[in-house]
Design an enzyme around this catalytic site. Structure first.
Site, PDB file in Angstrom:
ATOM      1  N   ASP A 159      -7.525   8.688  21.238  1.00 35.33           N
ATOM      2  CA  ASP A 159      -7.295   9.174  19.871  1.00 35.33           C
ATOM      3  C   ASP A 159      -7.964  10.545  19.680  1.00 35.33           C
ATOM      4  O   ASP A 159      -7.364  11.472  19.126  1.00 35.33           O
ATOM      5  CB  ASP A 159      -7.857   8.148  18.876  1.00 35.33           C
ATOM      6  CG  ASP A 159      -7.732   8.601  17.448  1.00 35.33           C
ATOM      7  OD1 ASP A 159      -6.605   8.595  16.917  1.00 35.33           O
ATOM      8  OD2 ASP A 159      -8.764   8.992  16.849  1.00 35.33           O
TER       9      ASP A 159
ATOM     10  N   GLU B 210      -1.466  17.574   8.587  1.00 26.46           N
ATOM     11  CA  GLU B 210      -2.908  17.726   8.328  1.00 26.46           C
ATOM     12  C   GLU B 210      -3.655  16.397   8.501  1.00 26.46           C
ATOM     13  O   GLU B 210      -4.772  16.359   9.038  1.00 26.46           O
ATOM     14  CB  GLU B 210      -3.119  18.262   6.902  1.00 26.46           C
ATOM     15  CG  GLU B 210      -4.559  18.435   6.477  1.00 26.46           C
ATOM     16  CD  GLU B 210      -5.274  19.572   7.201  1.00 26.46           C
ATOM     17  OE1 GLU B 210      -4.910  20.726   6.986  1.00 26.46           O
ATOM     18  OE2 GLU B 210      -6.209  19.281   7.981  1.00 26.46           O
TER      19      GLU B 210
ATOM     20  N   LYS C  15      -6.248  14.378  18.909  1.00 21.68           N
ATOM     21  CA  LYS C  15      -6.659  15.306  17.845  1.00 21.68           C
ATOM     22  C   LYS C  15      -7.145  16.621  18.439  1.00 21.68           C
ATOM     23  O   LYS C  15      -6.871  17.699  17.892  1.00 21.68           O
ATOM     24  CB  LYS C  15      -7.755  14.652  16.993  1.00 21.68           C
ATOM     25  CG  LYS C  15      -7.256  13.435  16.233  1.00 21.68           C
ATOM     26  CD  LYS C  15      -8.416  12.621  15.679  1.00 21.68           C
ATOM     27  CE  LYS C  15      -7.926  11.362  14.982  1.00 21.68           C
ATOM     28  NZ  LYS C  15      -9.012  10.418  14.718  1.00 21.68           N
TER      29      LYS C  15
ATOM     30  N   GLY D  96     -10.322  -1.066   8.698  1.00 20.56           N
ATOM     31  CA  GLY D  96      -9.098  -0.250   8.751  1.00 20.56           C
ATOM     32  C   GLY D  96      -9.304   1.107   9.394  1.00 20.56           C
ATOM     33  O   GLY D  96      -8.467   1.999   9.261  1.00 20.56           O
TER      34      GLY D  96
ATOM     35  N   GLY E 220      -8.836  12.943   9.514  1.00 19.03           N
ATOM     36  CA  GLY E 220      -8.598  12.253   8.232  1.00 19.03           C
ATOM     37  C   GLY E 220      -8.551  13.184   7.038  1.00 19.03           C
ATOM     38  O   GLY E 220      -7.647  14.009   6.906  1.00 19.03           O
TER      39      GLY E 220
ATOM     40  N   VAL F  36      -2.709   3.814   5.167  1.00 22.34           N
ATOM     41  CA  VAL F  36      -2.555   5.193   4.672  1.00 22.34           C
ATOM     42  C   VAL F  36      -1.474   5.259   3.589  1.00 22.34           C
ATOM     43  O   VAL F  36      -1.664   5.881   2.536  1.00 22.34           O
ATOM     44  CB  VAL F  36      -2.225   6.158   5.834  1.00 22.34           C
ATOM     45  CG1 VAL F  36      -2.013   7.570   5.312  1.00 22.34           C
ATOM     46  CG2 VAL F  36      -3.339   6.136   6.871  1.00 22.34           C
TER      47      VAL F  36
ATOM     48  N   GLY G 102      -9.677   6.090   6.955  1.00 22.81           N
ATOM     49  CA  GLY G 102      -9.740   5.345   5.693  1.00 22.81           C
ATOM     50  C   GLY G 102      -8.525   5.651   4.837  1.00 22.81           C
ATOM     51  O   GLY G 102      -7.905   6.707   4.963  1.00 22.81           O
TER      52      GLY G 102
ATOM     53  N   ARG H  71       7.659  -5.387   5.902  1.00 26.05           N
ATOM     54  CA  ARG H  71       7.446  -6.377   4.845  1.00 26.05           C
ATOM     55  C   ARG H  71       6.728  -5.732   3.666  1.00 26.05           C
ATOM     56  O   ARG H  71       6.006  -4.748   3.809  1.00 26.05           O
ATOM     57  CB  ARG H  71       6.663  -7.579   5.351  1.00 26.05           C
ATOM     58  CG  ARG H  71       5.326  -7.255   5.910  1.00 26.05           C
ATOM     59  CD  ARG H  71       4.617  -8.507   6.424  1.00 26.05           C
ATOM     60  NE  ARG H  71       3.257  -8.163   6.799  1.00 26.05           N
ATOM     61  CZ  ARG H  71       2.934  -7.536   7.926  1.00 26.05           C
ATOM     62  NH1 ARG H  71       3.869  -7.162   8.777  1.00 26.05           N
ATOM     63  NH2 ARG H  71       1.672  -7.258   8.191  1.00 26.05           N
TER      64      ARG H  71
HETATM   65  N1  HSE Z   1      -8.776   5.475  14.521  1.00 28.33           N
HETATM   66  C1  HSE Z   1      -9.013   6.744  13.941  1.00 28.33           C
HETATM   67  C2  HSE Z   1     -10.519   6.941  13.851  1.00 28.33           C
HETATM   68  C3  HSE Z   1      -8.379   6.784  12.574  1.00 28.33           C
HETATM   69  O1  HSE Z   1     -11.269   5.984  14.005  1.00 28.33           O
HETATM   70  O2  HSE Z   1     -10.954   8.073  13.662  1.00 28.33           O
HETATM   71  C4  HSE Z   1      -8.127   8.165  12.055  1.00 28.33           C
HETATM   72  O3  HSE Z   1      -7.382   8.946  12.915  1.00 28.33           O
END
Ligand code: HSE
Length: 433
Positions: free
Chosen positions: A199, A127, A203, A185, A132, A14, A300, A46
């Site tokens: 996750d 936000e 949210k 990613g 995303g 990000v 992403g 790093r």
């Molecule tokens: N791991 C999360 C997803 C990334 O796959 O939606 C964004 O929050």
């Protein structure tokens, strides 16, 4: 020109997106913010070569960044809990605004962190933490502020949705698709957060708080993952006219709220059922507006950066603007409007559906085809329908590839002038979005 100075903690997916987009779109962003937004320092364990670090100081010391007197806003883009929480608290205590993409942090510690930000008169924006690149927090908090929100339901984990889509469409193995999502990613550092619904629950807890005006209560969310789903159940659902989606659902009742994440069958015809791959979508049901749907990339690098930068623009407008109107009427500061002319319709590029009424003689199609080829128009497909009665014209239907409208207008005029073509050619433009 004034400048909002940003320090970024982290240099992962990000953060690199934020640095790249801020550099690439600096003119547009400063016209919207009313000042330039400049990353002056990055702190990370790093250095990496995933973005253009020219002009940006690098340090391995987060404390050095938080103590940097030049920095107005700290962007916490490290993720995780303890270190991230420490960064946000120290930054706020140091008088710096904070922007974060960390849904886990907000869902679990948001009540405390918002209280601290409030007490300091500082902004804590998040936000990018939910869905995303989709500005759903802004939609709920601002655009829908007239409504009593009844329900929020969404596909809010891109990795899980990507896995379910690949399993359904290609019969792929769960572990194989998860590995791909990690390589792209999308997945969390600990991918069980994605597949077990943690996750999504982070949210959902945030969405529910913003929707219903309740404190964050992630610990009360019911969570069921997708790791136990079999291809057999996905196929059975398809046969029954449903899709299996990993949904977060928050619904308000007079006596409480539902807060749950679990695999769910949704009728195939519904929009949410057709949200595939890494895409997210959030459906909001408000008493005044009815149902609205917000769709877009939920993960992403640059998609998430888009939301982080929108928060930075909000901070810039709130902190540095001299104007009583915080958000400029047309999105950019009045003196930054650009003179871009509206193009005449003859200059657009489109593919076309054409329907011609032709006499049924040998060579008619050849004449039409030769007009098209002389005009540089590629025909993609042709359907010749049967005529229903003797001496009747036959409908010729064709799809063309993309061409400039002026060429199509000229070609249609020539086709309509052929004696074998009766009446006008019906033309409908074809667009792919
Ligand atoms: N791991 C999360 C997803 C990334 O796959 O939606 C964004 O929050």
């Amino acid at each position: 020109m004034k400048s909002l100075k940003v320090g970024i903690c982290g240099l992962g997916t990000v953060a690199s997106g934020v640095i790249n987009v801020l550099k690439r779109n600096q003119n547009e962003i400063s016209a919207r913010a009313g000042c330039s937004i400049d990353v002056v320092q990055v702190a990370s364990r790093r250095m990496r070569d995933n973005c253009d670090m020219q002009g940006i100081a690098f340090t391995t010391s987060i404390d050095e960044l938080i103590d940097n007197p030049e920095i107005d806003v700290v962007a916490e883009l490290i993720g995780g809990y303890d270190l991230a929480k420490d960064i946000v608290i120290k930054a706020l205590n140091n008088g710096k605004h904070v922007v974060t993409a960390n849904k886990a942090l907000i869902a679990e510690h948001g009540n405390e962190l918002f209280a601290l930000a409030n007490s300091k008169g500082l902004v804590l924006a998040y936000e990018a933490g939910v869905a995303g690149g989709i500005p759903v927090i802004k939609a709920l908090r601002e655009g829908l502020s007239a409504n009593q929100i009844n329900c929020v339901a969404g596909i809010i984990n891109g990795t899980g949705n990507f896995i379910l889509t690949e399993m359904k469409d290609k019969g792929r193995d769960f572990a194989d698709v998860l590995a791909e999502a990690q390589a792209l990613g999308y997945a969390e550092a600990d991918p069980t957060f994605d597949v077990e619904g943690i996750d999504a629950a982070h949210k959902l807890a945030i969405l529910a708080s913003v929707a219903f005006g309740v404190p964050l209560q992630f610990d009360k969310a019911f969570t069921e993952g997708i790791s136990g789903l079999s291809t057999e159940d996905i196929n059975n659902a398809t046969a029954l006219g449903y899709r299996v989606k990993h949904l977060g659902i928050a619904r308000r009742h007079a006596h409480g709220i539902e807060l749950r994440v679990h695999p769910t069958l949704i009728p195939q015809a519904q929009l949410l059922a057709n949200v595939d791959g890494v895409m997210n979508a959030v459906l909001v049901d408000g008493d005044a507006v009815g149902q609205t749907l917000y769709y877009g990339p939920g993960a992403g690098s640059e998609a998430t950066a888009s939301a982080v930068i929108a928060d930075l623009v909000d901070v810039a407008r709130a902190v540095l603007s001299d104007s009583p109107v915080l958000v400029p009427y047309l999105g950019v500061m009045p003196d930054k409007l650009v003179e871009l002319p509206v193009l005449p319709i003859t200059e657009i590029q489109s593919a076309y559906y054409l329907r011609l009424s032709a006499e049924d003689h040998p060579g008619v199609l050849a004449k039409v085809s030769s007009i098209m080829s002389d005009s540089g128009i590629n025909i993609e497909s042709v359907i010749q329908k049967d005529k229903e009665r003797e001496n009747e014209v036959i409908p010729l239907v064709m799809l063309t590839q993309t061409v400039q409208e002026s060429k199509m207008i000229a070609a249609i005029a020539k086709i309509e002038a052929l004696p074998e073509i009766k009446g006008s050619v019906v033309r409908i433009r074809v667009e792919q979005f």
